[in-house]
Design a protein around this motif. Structure first.
Motif, PDB file in Angstrom:
ATOM      1  N   LEU A 191       0.842  -1.208   0.000  1.00 17.08           N
ATOM      2  CA  LEU A 191       0.000   0.000   0.000  1.00 17.08           C
ATOM      3  C   LEU A 191       0.872   1.250   0.000  1.00 17.08           C
ATOM      4  O   LEU A 191       1.902   1.295   0.653  1.00 17.08           O
ATOM      5  CB  LEU A 191      -0.863   0.020   1.262  1.00 17.08           C
ATOM      6  CG  LEU A 191      -1.902  -1.115   1.412  1.00 17.08           C
ATOM      7  CD1 LEU A 191      -2.494  -1.092   2.810  1.00 17.08           C
ATOM      8  CD2 LEU A 191      -2.985  -0.980   0.358  1.00 17.08           C
ATOM      9  N   THR A 192       0.403   2.277  -0.701  1.00 14.81           N
ATOM     10  CA  THR A 192       1.122   3.566  -0.626  1.00 14.81           C
ATOM     11  C   THR A 192       0.777   4.223   0.705  1.00 14.81           C
ATOM     12  O   THR A 192      -0.203   3.831   1.367  1.00 14.81           O
ATOM     13  CB  THR A 192       0.629   4.512  -1.760  1.00 14.81           C
ATOM     14  OG1 THR A 192      -0.768   4.803  -1.490  1.00 14.81           O
ATOM     15  CG2 THR A 192       0.800   3.858  -3.117  1.00 14.81           C
ATOM     16  N   ALA A 193       1.567   5.248   1.078  1.00 12.93           N
ATOM     17  CA  ALA A 193       1.312   5.950   2.347  1.00 12.93           C
ATOM     18  C   ALA A 193      -0.115   6.490   2.382  1.00 12.93           C
ATOM     19  O   ALA A 193      -0.817   6.344   3.395  1.00 12.93           O
ATOM     20  CB  ALA A 193       2.317   7.094   2.511  1.00 12.93           C
ATOM     21  N   GLN A 194      -0.577   7.011   1.249  1.00 11.97           N
ATOM     22  CA  GLN A 194      -1.935   7.574   1.220  1.00 11.97           C
ATOM     23  C   GLN A 194      -2.983   6.463   1.394  1.00 11.97           C
ATOM     24  O   GLN A 194      -3.935   6.599   2.152  1.00 11.97           O
ATOM     25  CB  GLN A 194      -2.157   8.319  -0.110  1.00 11.97           C
ATOM     26  CG  GLN A 194      -3.437   9.159  -0.145  1.00 11.97           C
ATOM     27  CD  GLN A 194      -3.634  10.005   1.111  1.00 11.97           C
ATOM     28  OE1 GLN A 194      -2.692  10.571   1.668  1.00 11.97           O
ATOM     29  NE2 GLN A 194      -4.878  10.075   1.586  1.00 11.97           N
ATOM     30  N   GLU A 195      -2.736   5.329   0.722  1.00 12.90           N
ATOM     31  CA  GLU A 195      -3.721   4.227   0.816  1.00 12.90           C
ATOM     32  C   GLU A 195      -3.803   3.683   2.248  1.00 12.90           C
ATOM     33  O   GLU A 195      -4.825   3.171   2.679  1.00 12.90           O
ATOM     34  CB  GLU A 195      -3.327   3.093  -0.142  1.00 12.90           C
ATOM     35  CG  GLU A 195      -3.616   3.389  -1.600  1.00 12.90           C
ATOM     36  CD  GLU A 195      -2.909   2.369  -2.512  1.00 12.90           C
ATOM     37  OE1 GLU A 195      -3.442   2.096  -3.603  1.00 12.90           O
ATOM     38  OE2 GLU A 195      -1.833   1.841  -2.124  1.00 12.90           O
ATOM     39  N   LYS A 196      -2.676   3.838   3.010  1.00 10.66           N
ATOM     40  CA  LYS A 196      -2.682   3.291   4.385  1.00 10.66           C
ATOM     41  C   LYS A 196      -3.513   4.168   5.325  1.00 10.66           C
ATOM     42  O   LYS A 196      -3.844   3.784   6.425  1.00 10.66           O
ATOM     43  CB  LYS A 196      -1.249   3.216   4.914  1.00 10.66           C
ATOM     44  CG  LYS A 196      -0.386   2.162   4.224  1.00 10.66           C
ATOM     45  CD  LYS A 196       1.050   2.240   4.731  1.00 10.66           C
ATOM     46  CE  LYS A 196       1.992   1.379   3.902  1.00 10.66           C
ATOM     47  NZ  LYS A 196       3.408   1.549   4.309  1.00 10.66           N
ATOM     48  N   LYS A 197      -3.804   5.406   4.844  1.00  9.87           N
ATOM     49  CA  LYS A 197      -4.570   6.299   5.710  1.00  9.87           C
ATOM     50  C   LYS A 197      -6.049   6.175   5.369  1.00  9.87           C
ATOM     51  O   LYS A 197      -6.438   6.293   4.216  1.00  9.87           O
ATOM     52  CB  LYS A 197      -4.127   7.760   5.493  1.00  9.87           C
ATOM     53  CG  LYS A 197      -2.672   8.047   5.842  1.00  9.87           C
ATOM     54  CD  LYS A 197      -2.378   7.789   7.291  1.00  9.87           C
ATOM     55  CE  LYS A 197      -2.986   8.850   8.210  1.00  9.87           C
ATOM     56  NZ  LYS A 197      -2.766   8.499   9.635  1.00  9.87           N
ATOM     57  N   ILE A 198      -6.852   5.925   6.389  1.00  7.76           N
ATOM     58  CA  ILE A 198      -8.301   5.895   6.154  1.00  7.76           C
ATOM     59  C   ILE A 198      -8.883   7.265   6.486  1.00  7.76           C
ATOM     60  O   ILE A 198      -9.860   7.720   5.919  1.00  7.76           O
ATOM     61  CB  ILE A 198      -8.967   4.825   7.051  1.00  7.76           C
ATOM     62  CG1 ILE A 198      -8.383   3.446   6.747  1.00  7.76           C
ATOM     63  CG2 ILE A 198     -10.482   4.812   6.858  1.00  7.76           C
ATOM     64  CD1 ILE A 198      -8.810   2.372   7.703  1.00  7.76           C
ATOM     65  N   PHE A 199      -8.228   7.942   7.456  1.00 11.08           N
ATOM     66  CA  PHE A 199      -8.744   9.242   7.921  1.00 11.08           C
ATOM     67  C   PHE A 199      -7.735  10.331   7.595  1.00 11.08           C
ATOM     68  O   PHE A 199      -6.541  10.068   7.482  1.00 11.08           O
ATOM     69  CB  PHE A 199      -8.987   9.187   9.431  1.00 11.08           C
ATOM     70  CG  PHE A 199      -9.853   8.024   9.848  1.00 11.08           C
ATOM     71  CD1 PHE A 199      -9.280   6.875  10.381  1.00 11.08           C
ATOM     72  CD2 PHE A 199     -11.224   8.047   9.642  1.00 11.08           C
ATOM     73  CE1 PHE A 199     -10.066   5.791  10.726  1.00 11.08           C
ATOM     74  CE2 PHE A 199     -12.015   6.966   9.990  1.00 11.08           C
ATOM     75  CZ  PHE A 199     -11.435   5.843  10.534  1.00 11.08           C
ATOM     76  N   ASN A 200      -8.220  11.560   7.455  1.00  9.76           N
ATOM     77  CA  ASN A 200      -7.312  12.683   7.120  1.00  9.76           C
ATOM     78  C   ASN A 200      -6.711  13.299   8.371  1.00  9.76           C
ATOM     79  O   ASN A 200      -6.662  14.506   8.500  1.00  9.76           O
ATOM     80  CB  ASN A 200      -8.082  13.765   6.326  1.00  9.76           C
ATOM     81  CG  ASN A 200      -8.552  13.215   4.993  1.00  9.76           C
ATOM     82  OD1 ASN A 200      -7.829  12.402   4.383  1.00  9.76           O
ATOM     83  ND2 ASN A 200      -9.753  13.577   4.580  1.00  9.76           N
TER      84      ASN A 200
END
Ligand code: FHN
Length: 441
Positions: free
Chosen positions: A2-11
């Motif tokens: 997963l990319t760093a962005q994909e690992k984040k569900i929340f902002n």
């Protein structure tokens, strides 16, 4: 991968996450409470599994559950007096019995002879004492008719014939819905909940690839219901959301601050007085006060928290051994909590003397030297020369005289040029683990 962005569900930014965890990192010391039907057999919370008891054989504990002496106000008072700042209770453990009044099952306290919602009184009592409140919720459920019996179990090899027979007709999708509904109940019906302690995922068995629990959808619901909640690392979030807000080493002392991808992460060790999480009447191996305080100090000295467990009895009481341990820890915390709250690992320029632990408050810039064994009179702090403005015992704020080689030529030969010598009284102060507070330059 997963990319760093994909690992984040929340902002959530790192600063926002830091703010969300700030109270938890400051408070350091919490109470774990394992309570359920297993308090009645009183020989470990896994008794149903260890003794392979069927639901029918286990029913006698449900029918007898009536903790008539349960008084959560008393529990909260003891937790606070011990210096604990938050508490986590088993809303449901693996046995599937719910301490809360769930509308999705009758396997709950309100249907036992006790007849009341245990969780409702508990959160009210602990909040009233100023403690933060959290729920442990078992993802594993040995009672629910659709829970897929554990595919991999320590005592039983995977994929044996009985698993297939046991799981015939079971629909894990229905259990996932039950799990989601119950998490929604406990995070909706009891006000602000500060911690969710799910237990446990075991990649390859339970929670495999986030599918067993539907973890990603669960965390979205959890955060929607309780935006500030802190969630542990056992929901099997894998790479998502750093896998949870904190890691949970259990029943052992970590050798150093745990890391994830090379970065130190928030962590909390959970520990028992005696080895069993549930009340265990005949347990003989109880940790003594020095060991328990050592667990707390060692955790903080490595940047972590301690969640110390009590297993109440079937009458709803903390047993005398637990009460005595909590009291003894409270006596120490009463005069030494400044070396725990708001503290963390000491900066690397302060070497740890032998038989000591160091904690450090980065806000007040005070360093705490915890004396696990009491040194005789001249106590050397290696390399501390010039770094310390003033030294005192924390428990009574009595000055500890400092000296350096030039001032004590008689000691000069014993000290390196940049050491600092503390002259301690020959007689060890009363109580366990004296603490020296160093006010730094
Ligand atoms: O199986 C449970 C156990 O009973 C207890 O609840 C501990 C507490 O962290 N968690 C699981 C074992 O890791």
């Amino acid at each position: 991968q997963l990319t760093a962005q994909e690992k984040k569900i929340f902002n959530e930014t790192p600063e926002q996450k830091e703010q969300r965890l700030a109270w938890w990192k400051n408070d350091r010391f919490g109470m774990f409470i394992h309570w359920g039907l297993y308090a009645l057999p009183a020989r470990h919370e896994w008794v149903k599994n260890r003794e392979q008891l069927t639901n029918e054989e286990y029913q006698k504990y449900f029918d007898a559950f009536n903790p008539d002496l349960y008084n959560p106000k008393e529990w909260a008072r003891m937790a606070k007096a011990a210096g604990m700042k938050y508490a986590v209770i088993t809303s449901k453990h693996h046995e599937g019995f719910c301490l809360f009044d769930s509308k999705y099952t009758d396997y709950k306290a309100t249907k036992t002879p006790y007849g009341k919602d245990i969780i409702k009184e508990w959160v009210e009592a602990f909040r009233a004492e100023g403690l933060k409140v959290g729920f442990y919720y078992s993802l594993i459920d040995w009672h629910h008719p659709d829970y897929t019996i554990d595919r991999v179990h320590p005592q039983r090899p995977a994929d044996t014939a009985d698993y297939k027979k046991l799981n015939q007709g079971r629909d894990m999708a229905k259990y996932r819905e039950y799990l989601r509904n119950q998490l929604k109940e406990i995070l909706t019906n009891y006000g602000k909940i500060d911690i969710l302690w799910t237990d446990f995922s075991f990649p390859g068995a339970y929670g495999k690839d986030h599918n067993d629990w539907n973890s990603i959808e669960l965390i979205k619901m959890i955060r929607k219901l309780q935006p500030d909640i802190i969630v542990n690392d056992r929901l099997d979030l894998g790479e998502y959301e750093d896998g949870g807000d904190f890691v949970t080493p259990e029943q052992y002392k970590v050798s150093e601050w745990p890391t994830r991808n090379g970065k130190q992460v928030p962590w909390e060790t959970c520990q028992t007085f005696s080895g069993s999480w549930g009340y265990y009447r005949d347990e003989t191996s109880w940790k003594d006060t020095k060991q328990l305080l050592g667990l707390l100090i060692e955790s903080v000295s490595k940047g972590g928290n301690l969640l110390l467990n009590v297993g109440p009895t079937g009458r709803g009481l903390f047993d005398p051994r637990a009460q005595a341990a909590l009291k003894a820890m409270g006596d120490w915390m009463q005069v030494n909590s400044r070396a725990i709250y708001g503290c963390t690992q000491a900066p690397p320029e302060f070497a740890k003397p032998d038989n000591c632990l160091l904690t450090y408050n980065p806000t007040t810039k005070r360093l705490y030297v915890h004396l696990l064994d009491y040194p005789l009179q001249n106590f050397t702090l290696p390399g501390y020369k010039g770094k310390v403005k003033y030294a005192q015992f924390l428990h009574d704020a009595s000055e500890i005289k400092m000296s350096t080689p030039t001032q004590h030529h008689s000691l000069g030969k014993n000290l390196a040029d940049n050491d600092l010598n503390l002259s301690l009284p020959v007689k060890k102060p009363e109580g366990e683990i004296p603490v020296i507070e160093l006010i730094l330059n």
